[in-house]
Design a protein around this motif. Structure first.
Motif, PDB file in Angstrom:
ATOM      1  N   TRP A  93      -9.524  -8.453 -15.090  1.00 34.58           N
ATOM      2  CA  TRP A  93      -9.609  -7.316 -16.012  1.00 34.58           C
ATOM      3  C   TRP A  93      -9.416  -6.036 -15.200  1.00 34.58           C
ATOM      4  N   ASP A  94      -8.627  -5.106 -15.714  1.00 31.18           N
ATOM      5  CA  ASP A  94      -8.457  -3.817 -15.034  1.00 31.18           C
ATOM      6  C   ASP A  94      -9.669  -2.952 -15.361  1.00 31.18           C
ATOM      7  N   TYR A  95     -10.512  -2.705 -14.345  1.00 30.71           N
ATOM      8  CA  TYR A  95     -11.726  -1.909 -14.572  1.00 30.71           C
ATOM      9  C   TYR A  95     -11.383  -0.455 -14.925  1.00 30.71           C
ATOM     10  N   GLY A  96     -10.128  -0.064 -14.703  1.00 30.19           N
ATOM     11  CA  GLY A  96      -9.738   1.317 -14.996  1.00 30.19           C
ATOM     12  C   GLY A  96     -10.182   2.299 -13.923  1.00 30.19           C
ATOM     13  N   ILE A  97     -10.401   1.785 -12.741  1.00 29.74           N
ATOM     14  CA  ILE A  97     -10.885   2.643 -11.649  1.00 29.74           C
ATOM     15  C   ILE A  97      -9.778   3.553 -11.128  1.00 29.74           C
ATOM     16  N   ASP A  98     -10.153   4.811 -10.893  1.00 34.81           N
ATOM     17  CA  ASP A  98      -9.259   5.724 -10.191  1.00 34.81           C
ATOM     18  C   ASP A  98      -9.735   5.730  -8.738  1.00 34.81           C
ATOM     19  N   PHE A  99      -9.025   5.021  -7.889  1.00 33.16           N
ATOM     20  CA  PHE A  99      -9.483   4.868  -6.500  1.00 33.16           C
ATOM     21  C   PHE A  99      -9.373   6.156  -5.694  1.00 33.16           C
ATOM     22  N   ASP A 100      -8.695   7.135  -6.271  1.00 36.34           N
ATOM     23  CA  ASP A 100      -8.584   8.411  -5.556  1.00 36.34           C
ATOM     24  C   ASP A 100      -9.650   9.413  -5.999  1.00 36.34           C
ATOM     25  N   ASP A 101     -10.478   9.017  -6.973  1.00 34.07           N
ATOM     26  CA  ASP A 101     -11.515   9.921  -7.471  1.00 34.07           C
ATOM     27  C   ASP A 101     -12.716   9.886  -6.528  1.00 34.07           C
ATOM     28  N   THR A 102     -12.881  10.946  -5.771  1.00 32.65           N
ATOM     29  CA  THR A 102     -13.982  10.978  -4.791  1.00 32.65           C
ATOM     30  C   THR A 102     -15.298  11.429  -5.418  1.00 32.65           C
ATOM     31  N   ASP A 103     -15.262  11.785  -6.709  1.00 30.04           N
ATOM     32  CA  ASP A 103     -16.485  12.236  -7.383  1.00 30.04           C
ATOM     33  C   ASP A 103     -17.217  11.097  -8.093  1.00 30.04           C
ATOM     34  N   GLN A 104     -16.814   9.868  -7.849  1.00 32.26           N
ATOM     35  CA  GLN A 104     -17.461   8.719  -8.503  1.00 32.26           C
ATOM     36  C   GLN A 104     -18.948   8.672  -8.136  1.00 32.26           C
ATOM     37  N   PRO A 105     -19.842   8.348  -9.115  1.00 29.85           N
ATOM     38  CA  PRO A 105     -21.270   8.255  -8.785  1.00 29.85           C
ATOM     39  C   PRO A 105     -21.605   7.025  -7.955  1.00 29.85           C
ATOM     40  N   VAL A 106     -20.750   6.007  -8.035  1.00 35.36           N
ATOM     41  CA  VAL A 106     -21.010   4.797  -7.246  1.00 35.36           C
ATOM     42  C   VAL A 106     -19.898   4.624  -6.215  1.00 35.36           C
ATOM     43  N   LEU A 108     -16.929   3.150  -4.328  1.00 39.00           N
ATOM     44  CA  LEU A 108     -15.823   2.294  -4.745  1.00 39.00           C
ATOM     45  C   LEU A 108     -15.596   1.174  -3.732  1.00 39.00           C
ATOM     46  N   PHE A 109     -15.173   0.025  -4.249  1.00 36.60           N
ATOM     47  CA  PHE A 109     -14.833  -1.062  -3.333  1.00 36.60           C
ATOM     48  C   PHE A 109     -13.381  -0.929  -2.902  1.00 36.60           C
ATOM     49  N   GLN A 110     -13.052  -1.595  -1.833  1.00 39.26           N
ATOM     50  CA  GLN A 110     -11.674  -1.637  -1.340  1.00 39.26           C
ATOM     51  C   GLN A 110     -10.955  -2.712  -2.143  1.00 39.26           C
ATOM     52  N   CYS A 111     -10.006  -2.327  -2.983  1.00 39.73           N
ATOM     53  CA  CYS A 111      -9.382  -3.294  -3.884  1.00 39.73           C
ATOM     54  C   CYS A 111      -8.510  -4.301  -3.134  1.00 39.73           C
ATOM     55  N   ARG A 112      -8.728  -5.585  -3.480  1.00 36.68           N
ATOM     56  CA  ARG A 112      -7.914  -6.654  -2.890  1.00 36.68           C
ATOM     57  C   ARG A 112      -7.299  -7.500  -3.991  1.00 36.68           C
ATOM     58  N   CYS A 113      -6.899  -6.840  -5.084  1.00 40.41           N
ATOM     59  CA  CYS A 113      -6.416  -7.602  -6.248  1.00 40.41           C
ATOM     60  C   CYS A 113      -5.095  -8.304  -5.973  1.00 40.41           C
ATOM     61  N   GLY A 114      -4.304  -7.791  -5.056  1.00 37.08           N
ATOM     62  CA  GLY A 114      -3.033  -8.441  -4.723  1.00 37.08           C
ATOM     63  C   GLY A 114      -1.898  -8.087  -5.664  1.00 37.08           C
ATOM     64  N   SER A 115      -2.164  -7.257  -6.668  1.00 39.82           N
ATOM     65  CA  SER A 115      -1.105  -6.876  -7.601  1.00 39.82           C
ATOM     66  C   SER A 115      -0.107  -5.955  -6.907  1.00 39.82           C
ATOM     67  N   LYS A 116       1.161  -6.102  -7.292  1.00 41.65           N
ATOM     68  CA  LYS A 116       2.151  -5.179  -6.704  1.00 41.65           C
ATOM     69  C   LYS A 116       1.962  -3.778  -7.274  1.00 41.65           C
ATOM     70  N   PHE A 117       1.145  -3.662  -8.323  1.00 42.95           N
ATOM     71  CA  PHE A 117       0.855  -2.354  -8.913  1.00 42.95           C
ATOM     72  C   PHE A 117      -0.494  -1.796  -8.444  1.00 42.95           C
ATOM     73  N   CYS A 118      -1.048  -2.390  -7.380  1.00 45.53           N
ATOM     74  CA  CYS A 118      -2.399  -2.010  -6.944  1.00 45.53           C
ATOM     75  C   CYS A 118      -2.508  -0.501  -6.704  1.00 45.53           C
ATOM     76  N   ARG A 119      -3.464   0.118  -7.376  1.00 49.73           N
ATOM     77  CA  ARG A 119      -3.664   1.571  -7.244  1.00 49.73           C
ATOM     78  C   ARG A 119      -4.368   1.927  -5.944  1.00 49.73           C
ATOM     79  N   ASN A 120      -4.883   0.914  -5.288  1.00 50.92           N
ATOM     80  CA  ASN A 120      -5.614   1.151  -4.046  1.00 50.92           C
ATOM     81  C   ASN A 120      -4.764   0.772  -2.837  1.00 50.92           C
ATOM     82  N   MET A 121      -3.510   0.387  -3.110  1.00 55.15           N
ATOM     83  CA  MET A 121      -2.679  -0.167  -2.038  1.00 55.15           C
ATOM     84  C   MET A 121      -2.422   0.840  -0.928  1.00 55.15           C
ATOM     85  N   LYS A 122      -2.076   2.072  -1.336  1.00 50.80           N
ATOM     86  CA  LYS A 122      -1.778   3.070  -0.309  1.00 50.80           C
ATOM     87  C   LYS A 122      -2.978   3.270   0.589  1.00 50.80           C
TER      88      LYS A 122
END
Ligand SMILES: C[S@@+](CC[C@H](N)C(=O)[O-])C[C@H]1O[C@@H](n2cnc3c(N)ncnc32)[C@H](O)[C@@H]1O
Length: 133
Positions: A93-106, A108-122
């Motif tokens: 399920w796509d949690y809808g996380i914006d991995f570039d949002d540094t204002d998150q209250p919790v 963020l984990f380092q995404c290892r989803c393996g998708s070619k569309f991974c938003r955390n890839m960079k």
């Protein structure tokens, strides 16, 4: 439908403060951001709390399903697959996380989803190349 999500209902503002139990009444009014409700499975939930995240091409989506009784209207957060799923294929399920949002209250984990569309890839590539140095 593959399952329903259980957790504690909380307003966005109180999410990690004073959670409200899931069976709380939920009126069908338009709510603003501060009053929007979240389902928090940190301390209580069902098997849906083990669904891992996959960026963009996850095989499940969440759909609020309205449950009506004579005096109450509830929403259940239901998970539906978006395509045929093979036996033993992981449900994601796509949690809808914006991995570039540094204002998150919790944190963020380092995404290892393996998708070619991974938003955390960079960021992953940046961290990996930094670690390799
Ligand atoms: C709702 S739990 C999912 C179940 C969790 N994997 C477990 O075994 O309990 C969410 C946590 O799982 C991990 N997780 C989920 N999807 C991930 C992903 N794509 N990459 C890395 N970690 C992930 C993260 O630690 C995240 O905070």
């Amino acid at each position: 439908m593959k399952g329903r999500c259980k957790g504690q209902l909380a307003t966005k503002l109180k999410m990690h403060g004073y959670p409200v139990v899931l069976d709380a009444d939920w009126c069908l009014k338009v709510v603003n951001d501060e009053k929007a409700l979240c389902l928090d499975a940190t301390f209580y939930g069902n098997v849906a709390r083990f669904i891992n995240h996959r960026c963009l091409d996850a095989n499940m989506i969440e759909i609020p399903v309205k449950i009506e009784t004579p005096d109450h209207h509830y929403y259940h957060l239901a998970f539906f697959t978006t395509r045929e799923v093979n036996a033993l294929e992981e449900l994601t399920w796509d949690y809808g996380i914006d991995f570039d949002d540094t204002d998150q209250p919790v944190e963020l984990f380092q995404c290892r989803c393996g998708s070619k569309f991974c938003r955390n890839m960079k960021r992953s590539n940046r961290s990996n190349s930094a670690a390799a140095r």
